[in-house]
Design a protein around this motif. Structure first.
Motif, mmCIF file in Angstrom:
data_model
loop_
_atom_site.group_PDB
_atom_site.id
_atom_site.type_symbol
_atom_site.label_atom_id
_atom_site.label_comp_id
_atom_site.label_asym_id
_atom_site.label_seq_id
_atom_site.Cartn_x
_atom_site.Cartn_y
_atom_site.Cartn_z
ATOM 1 N N ILE A 128 -28.669 12.643 -16.792
ATOM 2 C CA ILE A 128 -29.110 11.829 -15.661
ATOM 3 C C ILE A 128 -28.212 12.062 -14.446
ATOM 4 N N ALA A 129 -26.900 12.024 -14.673
ATOM 5 C CA ALA A 129 -25.961 12.213 -13.565
ATOM 6 C C ALA A 129 -26.114 13.600 -12.947
ATOM 7 N N SER A 130 -26.249 14.630 -13.778
ATOM 8 C CA SER A 130 -26.402 16.000 -13.275
ATOM 9 C C SER A 130 -27.665 16.127 -12.431
ATOM 10 N N SER A 131 -28.733 15.446 -12.836
ATOM 11 C CA SER A 131 -29.996 15.510 -12.103
ATOM 12 C C SER A 131 -29.865 14.849 -10.732
ATOM 13 N N PHE A 132 -29.162 13.727 -10.675
ATOM 14 C CA PHE A 132 -28.967 13.048 -9.393
ATOM 15 C C PHE A 132 -28.092 13.880 -8.447
ATOM 16 N N LEU A 133 -27.209 14.698 -9.007
ATOM 17 C CA LEU A 133 -26.383 15.555 -8.166
ATOM 18 C C LEU A 133 -27.231 16.589 -7.439
ATOM 19 N N VAL A 134 -28.399 16.909 -7.997
ATOM 20 C CA VAL A 134 -29.326 17.840 -7.345
ATOM 21 C C VAL A 134 -30.140 17.111 -6.288
ATOM 22 N N SER A 135 -30.797 16.016 -6.689
ATOM 23 C CA SER A 135 -31.577 15.219 -5.744
ATOM 24 C C SER A 135 -31.895 13.864 -6.363
ATOM 25 N N ILE A 136 -32.094 12.866 -5.524
ATOM 26 C CA ILE A 136 -32.417 11.522 -6.000
ATOM 27 C C ILE A 136 -33.769 11.483 -6.714
ATOM 28 N N PRO A 137 -34.828 12.115 -6.156
ATOM 29 C CA PRO A 137 -36.117 12.106 -6.866
ATOM 30 C C PRO A 137 -36.022 12.720 -8.258
ATOM 31 N N LEU A 138 -35.304 13.845 -8.389
ATOM 32 C CA LEU A 138 -35.152 14.479 -9.704
ATOM 33 C C LEU A 138 -34.413 13.544 -10.656
ATOM 34 N N GLY A 139 -33.396 12.853 -10.154
ATOM 35 C CA GLY A 139 -32.649 11.924 -10.991
ATOM 36 C C GLY A 139 -33.515 10.788 -11.496
ATOM 37 N N ILE A 140 -34.381 10.263 -10.631
ATOM 38 C CA ILE A 140 -35.257 9.150 -11.022
ATOM 39 C C ILE A 140 -36.255 9.596 -12.087
ATOM 40 N N VAL A 141 -36.874 10.757 -11.879
ATOM 41 C CA VAL A 141 -37.847 11.259 -12.856
ATOM 42 C C VAL A 141 -37.168 11.561 -14.188
ATOM 43 N N THR A 142 -35.974 12.151 -14.137
ATOM 44 C CA THR A 142 -35.237 12.443 -15.367
ATOM 45 C C THR A 142 -34.881 11.155 -16.093
ATOM 46 N N SER A 143 -34.499 10.118 -15.349
ATOM 47 C CA SER A 143 -34.201 8.819 -15.966
ATOM 48 C C SER A 143 -35.434 8.259 -16.664
ATOM 49 N N LEU A 144 -36.606 8.432 -16.052
ATOM 50 C CA LEU A 144 -37.867 7.991 -16.652
ATOM 51 C C LEU A 144 -38.110 8.710 -17.970
ATOM 52 N N ALA A 145 -37.881 10.025 -17.968
ATOM 53 C CA ALA A 145 -38.097 10.814 -19.184
ATOM 54 C C ALA A 145 -37.129 10.401 -20.294
ATOM 55 N N VAL A 146 -35.882 10.185 -19.914
ATOM 56 C CA VAL A 146 -34.877 9.760 -20.895
ATOM 57 C C VAL A 146 -35.267 8.424 -21.515
ATOM 58 N N ALA A 147 -35.662 7.455 -20.665
ATOM 59 C CA ALA A 147 -36.059 6.135 -21.169
ATOM 60 C C ALA A 147 -37.280 6.236 -22.069
ATOM 61 N N ALA A 148 -38.225 7.123 -21.714
ATOM 62 C CA ALA A 148 -39.466 7.249 -22.488
ATOM 63 C C ALA A 148 -39.209 7.686 -23.914
ATOM 64 N N HIS A 149 -38.245 8.578 -24.112
ATOM 65 C CA HIS A 149 -38.000 9.015 -25.488
ATOM 66 C C HIS A 149 -36.912 8.201 -26.168
ATOM 67 N N GLU A 150 -36.115 7.453 -25.364
ATOM 68 C CA GLU A 150 -35.085 6.610 -25.952
ATOM 69 C C GLU A 150 -35.667 5.360 -26.614
ATOM 70 N N ILE A 151 -36.737 4.794 -26.035
ATOM 71 C CA ILE A 151 -37.307 3.569 -26.603
ATOM 72 C C ILE A 151 -37.758 3.769 -28.044
ATOM 73 N N PRO A 152 -38.561 4.813 -28.352
ATOM 74 C CA PRO A 152 -38.930 5.027 -29.768
ATOM 75 C C PRO A 152 -37.716 5.260 -30.651
ATOM 76 N N GLN A 153 -36.706 5.984 -30.126
ATOM 77 C CA GLN A 153 -35.520 6.257 -30.940
ATOM 78 C C GLN A 153 -34.739 4.980 -31.215
#
Length: 255
Positions: A128-153
Motif C-alpha cells: 500500500i505504501a509503495s503504491s501511494f509513493l507512485v500516486s494517490i489514485p494507485l494507492g487508493i485502488v491498491t488499498s481496495l484490492a488489499v481489503a477485498a482479499h483480506e476480509i475473506p482471509q
C-alpha cells in the motif's frame, strides 16, 4: 517526503486493516459467510485482485520503469515468491485445516496462522505504501484490492482460531495485532522510501504478480471446486462485479 502522501499511507493502511477485521467480525456474527455468500465474497475478491493487477499495477509499473522489460521478471518473481511462501507457511491462507485440531498440532497450526497472517499483513502495508509513493489514485485502488482479499482471509483465520479453542477474546486480540503489522510494514516503507523509489516500477510489477497468484492459485481453484458441485453461474456475476468495481474506481480517481 510530501506530508499529504504520508497521511494518505497511514490512514488507508489503518482503514484497510480495521475494515478487514471489522468486516470479518460482522460477517461471522451475522453468519453472512455461510453458504453461497462465501462464494460471492470470494468471487468478488478474485475479480478485484486480477483487475487491480492488470488494469492498474502492471500499467503503472510500465510507466514508472520507462517500459523496462524487467518488470515482467519482477511480476514472475512475485508469483514464484508466493508459491514458495505458501509451502513454507502451509497455513498462509488457511481454510478448513483446523476442523479436528488436537494437542500440539492445534498449537502449531495456531502459531502458523498468526505468524503467516502477520507476515502477510506486513507485506500488505509495504504494498500500500509503495503504491501511494507512485500516486494517490494507485494507492487508493491498491488499498481496495488489499481489503477485498483480506476480509475473506480474516474470516478464515478468525474461524480457525475459534475452532482451536483459544477463546473469542484471544482470537480478537490476535487478529488485531496481526492487522497492525500492516501499519508496521507501511512505516518501514516510509523510512526506506528514498532507497526504493528508483525501483518502484519493479515493486509494482512484483505486487501485480502477487495479486495474480493469490487470485489464480488460492481463490479461483476454490471457486472452481464449488462450481463443479452445483454448476451455478452466480459466482461469475460477483467476479465481474469485482472487475467493474476496480475499473469504475480507476475512472473516477483518474479524472
Amino acid at each position: 517526503m510530501n506530508l499529504e502522501i504520508v497521511i494518505y499511507i497511514i490512514v488507508f493502511t489503518f482503514i484497510g486493516s480495521i475494515l478487514s477485521l471489522v468486516g470479518g467480525f460482522i460477517l461471522l456474527w451475522k453468519k453472512i459467510w455461510e453458504g453461497e455468500n462465501s462464494v460471492h465474497l470470494l468471487s468478488f475478491a478474485a475479480g478485484v485482485l486480477l483487475a487491480t493487477a492488470f488494469l492498474d499495477l502492471l500499467p503503472e509499473a510500465q510507466v514508472e520503469s520507462n517500459s523496462n522489460p524487467n518488470i515482467f521478471i519482477a511480476a514472475l518473481l512475485g508469483l514464484v515468491t508466493f508459491f514458495f511462501l505458501e509451502r513454507i507457511l502451509i497455513n498462509f491462507h488457511p481454510h478448513n485445516d483446523a476442523q479436528n485440531l488436537e494437542g500440539s498440532r492445534r498449537k502449531a497450526v495456531v502459531n502458523l496462522i498468526l505468524f503467516g497472517d502477520g507476515f502477510h499483513n506486513f507485506i500488505d502495508g509495504f504494498v500500500i505504501a509503495s503504491s501511494f509513493l507512485v500516486s494517490i489514485p494507485l494507492g487508493i485502488v491498491t488499498s481496495l484490492a488489499v481489503a477485498a482479499h483480506e476480509i475473506p482471509q480474516e474470516i478464515s483465520d478468525f474461524t480457525i482460531l475459534l475452532k482451536s479453542d483459544i477463546g473469542a477474546k484471544k482470537a480478537i486480540i490476535f487478529n488485531i495485532l496481526s492487522g497492525l503489522a500492516a501499519l508496521l510494514g507501511a512505516i518501514v516503507t516510509l523510512f526506506v522510501a528514498d532507497l526504493i523509489e528508483p525501483y518502484l516500477g519493479l515493486i509494482l510489477a512484483f505486487t501485480g504478480g502477487m495479486f495474480i497468484y493469490i487470485a489464480a492459485s488460492d481463490i479461483i481453484p476454490e471457486l472452481q471446486h464449488v462450481y463443479l458441485k452445483d454448476r451455478k453461474w452466480h459466482q461469475a456475476i460477483f467476479f465481474v462485479i469485482g472487475i467493474i468495481t476496480v475499473f469504475l474506481t480507476l475512472q473516477v480517481l483518474h479524472v
